[in-house]
Design an enzyme around this catalytic site. Structure first.
Site, mmCIF file in Angstrom:
data_model
loop_
_atom_site.group_PDB
_atom_site.id
_atom_site.type_symbol
_atom_site.label_atom_id
_atom_site.label_comp_id
_atom_site.label_asym_id
_atom_site.label_seq_id
_atom_site.Cartn_x
_atom_site.Cartn_y
_atom_site.Cartn_z
ATOM 1 N N GLU A 52 30.883 44.206 49.197
ATOM 2 C CA GLU A 52 30.713 45.514 48.565
ATOM 3 C C GLU A 52 29.366 45.539 47.853
ATOM 4 O O GLU A 52 29.058 44.590 47.140
ATOM 5 C CB GLU A 52 31.833 45.777 47.560
ATOM 6 C CG GLU A 52 31.751 47.191 47.001
ATOM 7 C CD GLU A 52 32.895 47.528 46.035
ATOM 8 O OE1 GLU A 52 33.797 46.690 45.828
ATOM 9 O OE2 GLU A 52 32.862 48.634 45.492
ATOM 10 N N GLY A 106 31.796 40.329 38.156
ATOM 11 C CA GLY A 106 32.934 39.601 37.612
ATOM 12 C C GLY A 106 33.822 39.046 38.712
ATOM 13 O O GLY A 106 34.201 37.881 38.697
ATOM 14 N N ALA A 107 34.139 39.897 39.678
ATOM 15 C CA ALA A 107 35.054 39.498 40.743
ATOM 16 C C ALA A 107 35.072 40.566 41.817
ATOM 17 O O ALA A 107 34.503 41.632 41.641
ATOM 18 C CB ALA A 107 36.465 39.315 40.182
ATOM 19 N N MET A 108 35.765 40.277 42.936
ATOM 20 C CA MET A 108 35.790 41.217 44.052
ATOM 21 C C MET A 108 37.156 41.212 44.704
ATOM 22 O O MET A 108 37.714 40.152 44.991
ATOM 23 C CB MET A 108 34.684 40.838 45.053
ATOM 24 C CG MET A 108 34.650 41.698 46.292
ATOM 25 S SD MET A 108 34.231 43.423 45.896
ATOM 26 C CE MET A 108 35.122 44.270 47.176
ATOM 27 N N GLU A 109 37.642 42.423 44.967
ATOM 28 C CA GLU A 109 39.035 42.619 45.378
ATOM 29 C C GLU A 109 39.302 42.493 46.870
ATOM 30 O O GLU A 109 40.283 43.079 47.360
ATOM 31 C CB GLU A 109 39.468 44.016 44.919
ATOM 32 C CG GLU A 109 38.808 45.204 45.651
ATOM 33 C CD GLU A 109 37.582 45.811 44.961
ATOM 34 O OE1 GLU A 109 36.931 45.081 44.191
ATOM 35 O OE2 GLU A 109 37.289 46.982 45.201
ATOM 36 N N ASN A 110 38.506 41.732 47.650
ATOM 37 C CA ASN A 110 38.723 41.602 49.101
ATOM 38 C C ASN A 110 40.198 41.432 49.428
ATOM 39 O O ASN A 110 40.899 40.701 48.746
ATOM 40 C CB ASN A 110 37.979 40.372 49.635
ATOM 41 C CG ASN A 110 36.633 40.203 48.996
ATOM 42 O OD1 ASN A 110 35.781 41.053 49.140
ATOM 43 N ND2 ASN A 110 36.460 39.125 48.231
ATOM 44 N N HIS A 165 42.823 43.585 37.137
ATOM 45 C CA HIS A 165 41.979 44.607 37.759
ATOM 46 C C HIS A 165 41.877 44.388 39.278
ATOM 47 O O HIS A 165 42.142 45.298 40.060
ATOM 48 C CB HIS A 165 40.597 44.577 37.117
ATOM 49 C CG HIS A 165 39.641 45.587 37.663
ATOM 50 N ND1 HIS A 165 39.445 46.814 37.090
ATOM 51 C CD2 HIS A 165 38.830 45.559 38.747
ATOM 52 C CE1 HIS A 165 38.559 47.506 37.794
ATOM 53 N NE2 HIS A 165 38.163 46.747 38.816
ATOM 54 N N GLU A 166 41.515 43.168 39.663
ATOM 55 C CA GLU A 166 41.332 42.908 41.102
ATOM 56 C C GLU A 166 42.666 43.014 41.839
ATOM 57 O O GLU A 166 42.737 43.542 42.941
ATOM 58 C CB GLU A 166 40.691 41.537 41.354
ATOM 59 C CG GLU A 166 39.363 41.295 40.628
ATOM 60 C CD GLU A 166 38.342 42.403 40.784
ATOM 61 O OE1 GLU A 166 38.330 43.066 41.828
ATOM 62 O OE2 GLU A 166 37.557 42.629 39.829
ATOM 63 N N GLU A 174 37.377 52.735 41.091
ATOM 64 C CA GLU A 174 37.003 51.939 39.913
ATOM 65 C C GLU A 174 37.509 52.542 38.605
ATOM 66 O O GLU A 174 38.044 51.833 37.759
ATOM 67 C CB GLU A 174 35.488 51.702 39.872
ATOM 68 C CG GLU A 174 34.965 50.845 41.027
ATOM 69 C CD GLU A 174 35.633 49.493 41.148
ATOM 70 O OE1 GLU A 174 36.377 49.089 40.236
ATOM 71 O OE2 GLU A 174 35.427 48.823 42.189
HETATM 72 N N1 B3K Z 1 34.602 46.207 43.370
HETATM 73 C C1 B3K Z 1 33.805 45.152 42.779
HETATM 74 C C2 B3K Z 1 32.403 45.585 42.486
HETATM 75 C C3 B3K Z 1 31.437 45.417 43.630
HETATM 76 C C4 B3K Z 1 30.017 45.639 43.155
HETATM 77 C C5 B3K Z 1 29.024 45.671 44.259
HETATM 78 N N2 B3K Z 1 27.652 45.722 43.774
HETATM 79 C C6 B3K Z 1 34.416 44.581 41.536
HETATM 80 C C7 B3K Z 1 35.416 45.415 40.865
HETATM 81 O O1 B3K Z 1 35.136 46.446 40.307
HETATM 82 O O2 B3K Z 1 36.564 45.059 40.911
HETATM 83 ZN ZN ZN Z 2 36.990 47.320 40.352
#
Ligand code: B3K
Ligand code: ZN
Length: 900
Positions: free
Chosen positions: A150, A290-294, A326-327, A349
């Site tokens: 992302e 911080g983190a990523m929700e893959n 959050h994730e 978000e």
């Molecule tokens: N969705 C990601 C953010 C990605 C940022 C890309 N530059 C983290 C979050 O909001 O959970």
């Molecule tokens: Zn998020």
């Protein structure tokens, strides 16, 4: 949490001979517009990926099933795929290799001419993850492969329709040397593991859910893991696994508990259950946000996973929980239902921040959690909304989407969801959420779809409310009142205004929900109500009141606005002591402190002696005597507004006066209330008790450490108190260690250096703790801080390629240390410029984030305005700056007049 790379800059180290470097001509610094949105011409039903991970290069094979979109309006038959910094090896359409006339690569796009209605496409590319310092796409962190897709990272691995409304079913095969990379992960469920004689392992994953490519993830490495399980509300067992870099397993227990807590909460509060057989988290040291929700494979910055009492503070423990929540919550708000286009970012978000805030409020302290939300909003979103980077929650034009992961999209977006909950009421809001999930599961949708679900479920018209998504700027409510003693009638006059923001000179009135109450002069609540402000001016009448009431306005911060009401100090004190809305007790205390400090700043400007009003100290004294049942809230109420928040209330920000006055007030509080602070400190400082994380113990520690903060300002016999706490806590309790060290950090005494050295020696092998050490020194109020920060840039533990280190050292100094950053000689600005230019070549996303403090140049005195403006110009004129930095800098400079 926050937080890819853009095109044009060369990816450092990529072999110019093989991988095309882009020339300035190819940079598209033109904005794209929401109103230009068109459905994709082609859809991709399935993608079958194979990654061969090697040391020199990674080979990516992608097999796509493509079809023309029946809804598309374009007439030509060209398929255009995104791709950046890729070496294309081959393309085959329906198994036939394409020749050079059949396709073209131009401006980060692959054009394939004259394609049929349905076909397969096989694309082979080569990439060099080990040289990817932008940390977008596939890269290496501490020897392990990981991804961040992302917003536009996927196109840095293979050519694809990299837009969120193209949702495909993914299967992923990863091939790598088993000895080096025993752990090979991707989204979905594990299908097979094959081992070959050459020592390679071949692992296949399949994700049954369609998803946009920004939710793709891959990890290949030598990692430790911990495993647990969760039984869902329908009785399914889900495997939970957290992967960490070697040696960190002892810091995962809190994160695992947080996963289970978040899963249970989402079932109970929103009726949402997890949908795969396995939920995996991988924590990596190098991560832009911080983190990523893959889907099914969240990737986290180690900062938001690793925590134990020795290494993490109370605040770290809370952040781990809320970022995990959050994730996890994104699985429904973001993944199952995703965004049609990136202008809709707040759809996922804002909503997910709202959900994690609600989780934190339910599982910790409702009041303190709300205080924290509001502090964050005021510290970062209000200044953004008041400056040249102001944009609506749903932006209308964007140059680099990664610049829009902002406090406005996230935090104000969450406030906009919260207001809908307030307007609809809990039950109708929940029905609206259920309808949204039912209607749109599996789709890529818009903010409009969300609001429509809320309207349809509740029957409430949100037409005017939608302006919160399209108009930028923080509305101001000017409130006046009058009381008629003869009739007992009380009237509130409320006027709303919102200042001009870029591209939006005139604003229509917002629909603002204002929760309020009226207290009598003894502090007894007479009534409470929810007022709907819809016009520029509104009048509300209250009848039969025995005496002039004190209004408690905007309870629980029911809207992201600024309230102006001429409270007397006595009224503020009454609210501090009696308001049934605990958030507003805190708010009254902050307002009181602010009034006191603004008056003192005026006295500085008028060359008058500074005076701290006795009533203010008495009000705090009263708190100390009466609020001990809620220690955490008491600690919050004892804290003064930050320098940044005070600055919000000044037309021309006088950093020196703000700093001076805040110090004087805090020291006076410390002097006058010392006996209380000492007693409370002794009562709550139990060195023998092991660290336990629960709200009761957090409250005790926060209160005790607030007392220590004040006592240490006295610079006298209390110094040993801080030193003693530091020494006793050093190996066992990071909350107490950091609290003590933070107080010593501002004292120009040998004890300071000694403590910082001891701390470093104890923790030098733990990178997250070294970050704390950097951040602390960069936040010091001592006058040689910039010199120290420059020196630390060359410290062996500092690495400019690691975002956490950059945030800790450069970010803490330029963003949070107002007083030292804004020295009148402009040294801080020149320092930031050098850092930004250096960073931009390494990681444009981080560079663009770092440059932001300069955007606020118009807020300062003429001398500082010139100096800040000058460095912005120098950055703007530097060669080959990234699209990311270009956007922030040019927007910051847009109106070039110097405001005297
Ligand atoms: N969705 C990601 C953010 C990605 C940022 C890309 N530059 C983290 C979050 O909001 O959970
Ligand atoms: Zn998020």
């Amino acid at each position: 949490m926050g937080h890819d790379l853009r095109a044009a800059l060369s990816i450092s180290g990529i072999n110019a001979g093989v991988f095309p470097r882009k020339s300035m001509k190819n940079i598209t610094q033109e904005p794209i517009y929401l109103h230009d949105y068109q459905v994709p011409d082609y859809l991709i039903d399935t993608i079958d990926l194979t990654f061969e991970l090697n040391e020199e290069y990674t080979r990516v094979k992608s097999l796509l099933n493509v079809m023309a979109n029946p809804l598309a309006t374009r007439q030509d038959r060209h398929l255009i795929l995104h791709g950046e910094a890729l070496e294309l090896i081959s393309i085959a359409l329906n198994n036939k290799p394409l020749n050079a006339e059949q396709y073209e690569i131009k401006n980060d796009k692959l054009h394939i001419f004259s394609v049929p209605d349905e076909f397969t496409l096989e694309i082979h590319t080569l990439i060099k993850p080990q040289e990817n310092t932008a940390l977008s796409g596939l890269y290496k962190s501490c020897g392990n492969f990981c991804t961040q897709c992302e917003a536009h990272g996927f196109r840095r691995m293979t050519y694809f329709l990299d837009r969120p409304d193209v949702m495909a079913r993914f299967t992923t095969t990863i091939i790598a040397d088993e000895a080096k990379y025993p752990v090979l992960l991707s989204n979905g469920n594990l299908i097979s593991i094959e081992k070959s004689e050459d020592g390679k392992q071949r692992v296949k994953w399949a994700d049954p859910f369609k998803k946009p490519c920004y939710l793709f993830a891959l990890v290949g490495g030598d990692l430790d893991s911990v495993e647990d399980y969760f039984i869902t509300q329908s009785g399914r067992q889900v495997t939970l696994r957290i992967y960490v870099e070697k040696g960190n397993r002892d810091k995962t227990a809190h994160a695992m508990e947080a996963v289970k807590k978040a899963m249970r909460w989402d079932e109970e509060v929103f009726g949402r259950e997890y949908d795969l057989d396995i939920y995996m988290i991988v924590a990596v040291s190098d991560f832009n946000m911080g983190a990523m929700e893959n889907k099914g494979l969240n990737i986290f910055n180690t900062q938001y996973i690793l925590a134990n009492p020795e290494t993490a503070t109370d605040v770290d423990f809370i952040h781990v929980e809320s970022v995990i929540a959050h994730e996890y919550f994104h699985n429904w708000t973001g993944n199952r239902i995703t965004c049609r286009d990136w202008f809709q970012l707040s759809l996922k978000e804002g909503l997910t921040i709202f959900r994690d805030q609600s989780f934190t409020a339910d599982t910790t302290s409702k009041t303190v959690a709300r205080i924290q939300d509001v502090k964050d909003l005021r510290q970062s979103q209000f200044p953004e909304d008041a400056g040249p980077l102001a944009h609506p929650v749903r932006p209308e034009s964007v140059i680099e989407i990664n610049n829009f992961y902002t406090a406005t999209v996230y935090n104000k977006g969450a406030e906009v969801i919260r207001m809908q909950q307030t307007i609809l009421g809990q039950d109708a809001f929940r029905k609206g959420m259920d309808l949204y999930f039912d209607r749109h599961d599996g789709q890529a949708v818009t903010i409009e779809d969300f609001v429509k679900a809320m309207e349809d479920a509740s029957g409430i018209d949100l037409t005017q409310f939608r302006l919160w998504y399209s108009q930028a700027g923080t509305p101001v409510l000017k409130i006046k009142d009058e009381y008629d003693a003869k009739t007992g009638n009380y009237t509130l006059h409320i006027e709303q205004t919102c200042t001009e923001t870029p591209g939006q000179p005139h604003k229509k009135p917002f629909h603002i929900p204002v929760k309020m109450g009226l207290l009598d002069q003894q502090g007894k609540e007479l009534l409470h109500d929810l007022l709907h402000i819809k016009n520029a001016k509104e009048v509300f009448h209250f009848k039969n009141l025995p005496s002039k009431p004190v209004p408690s306005l905007l309870r629980h911060f029911s809207a992201p606005v600024k309230v102006q009401y001429p409270y007397t100090n006595a009224e503020l004190q009454l609210l501090m002591q009696h308001d049934t809305d605990l958030f507003n007790r805190w708010e009254a205390g902050q307002q009181y402190a602010l009034n006191v400090m603004l008056k003192m700043i005026q006295d500085v400007h008028d060359n008058k002696p500074l005076h701290v009003p006795g009533e203010y100290i008495s009000a705090l004294n009263h708190l100390l005597l009466t609020m001990q049942h809620d220690k955490w809230l008491l600690a919050e109420m004892l804290m003064l507004p930050t320098e940044k928040y005070i600055a919000e209330y000044m037309t021309v920000v006088d950093v020196d006066a703000i700093h001076h006055v805040r110090e004087v007030l805090a020291t006076e509080i410390a002097k006058q209330l010392k006996p209380h602070f000492l007693t409370l400190y002794e009562e709550h400082h139990d060195v023998t008790a092991p660290y336990v994380f629960n709200i009761h113990e957090v409250g005790k520690r926060q209160l005790k450490n607030t007392c220590l903060f004040y006592l240490m300002l006295l610079n006298d016999e209390t110094i040993p108190l801080g030193l003693k706490q530091f020494e006793l806590a050093l190996k066992t309790n990071m909350t107490d260690t950091m609290a003590a060290l933070a107080t010593l950090n501002n004292i120009d005494a040998p004890e300071r250096d000694m403590a910082l050295n001891v701390f470093y020696e104890q923790w030098k092998n733990d990178p997250l703790i070294v970050d704390k050490w950097f951040a602390l020194q960069a936040s010091s109020k001592l006058p040689n801080t910039l010199k120290q920060v420059k020196k630390l840039l060359h410290h062996s533990a500092f690495d400019i390629k690691n975002p956490n280190k950059v945030y800790a050292l450069i970010g803490s100094f330029c963003n949070r240390n107002l007083h030292c950053f804004h020295t009148p000689d402009g040294e801080g600005y020149a320092f930031l410029k050098d850092c930004v230019l250096q960073l931009d070549k390494i990681n444009p996303q981080i560079a663009a984030r770092m440059v932001k403090p300069l955007s606020e140049w118009r807020r300062y005195d003429v001398g500082r305005q010139h100096l800040m403006h000058e460095v912005l110009e120098q950055i703007a004129q530097s060669k080959n700056i990234s699209k990311d930095v270009f956007e922030i800098v040019t927007k910051s400079l847009k109106k070039q007049e110097i405001i005297a």
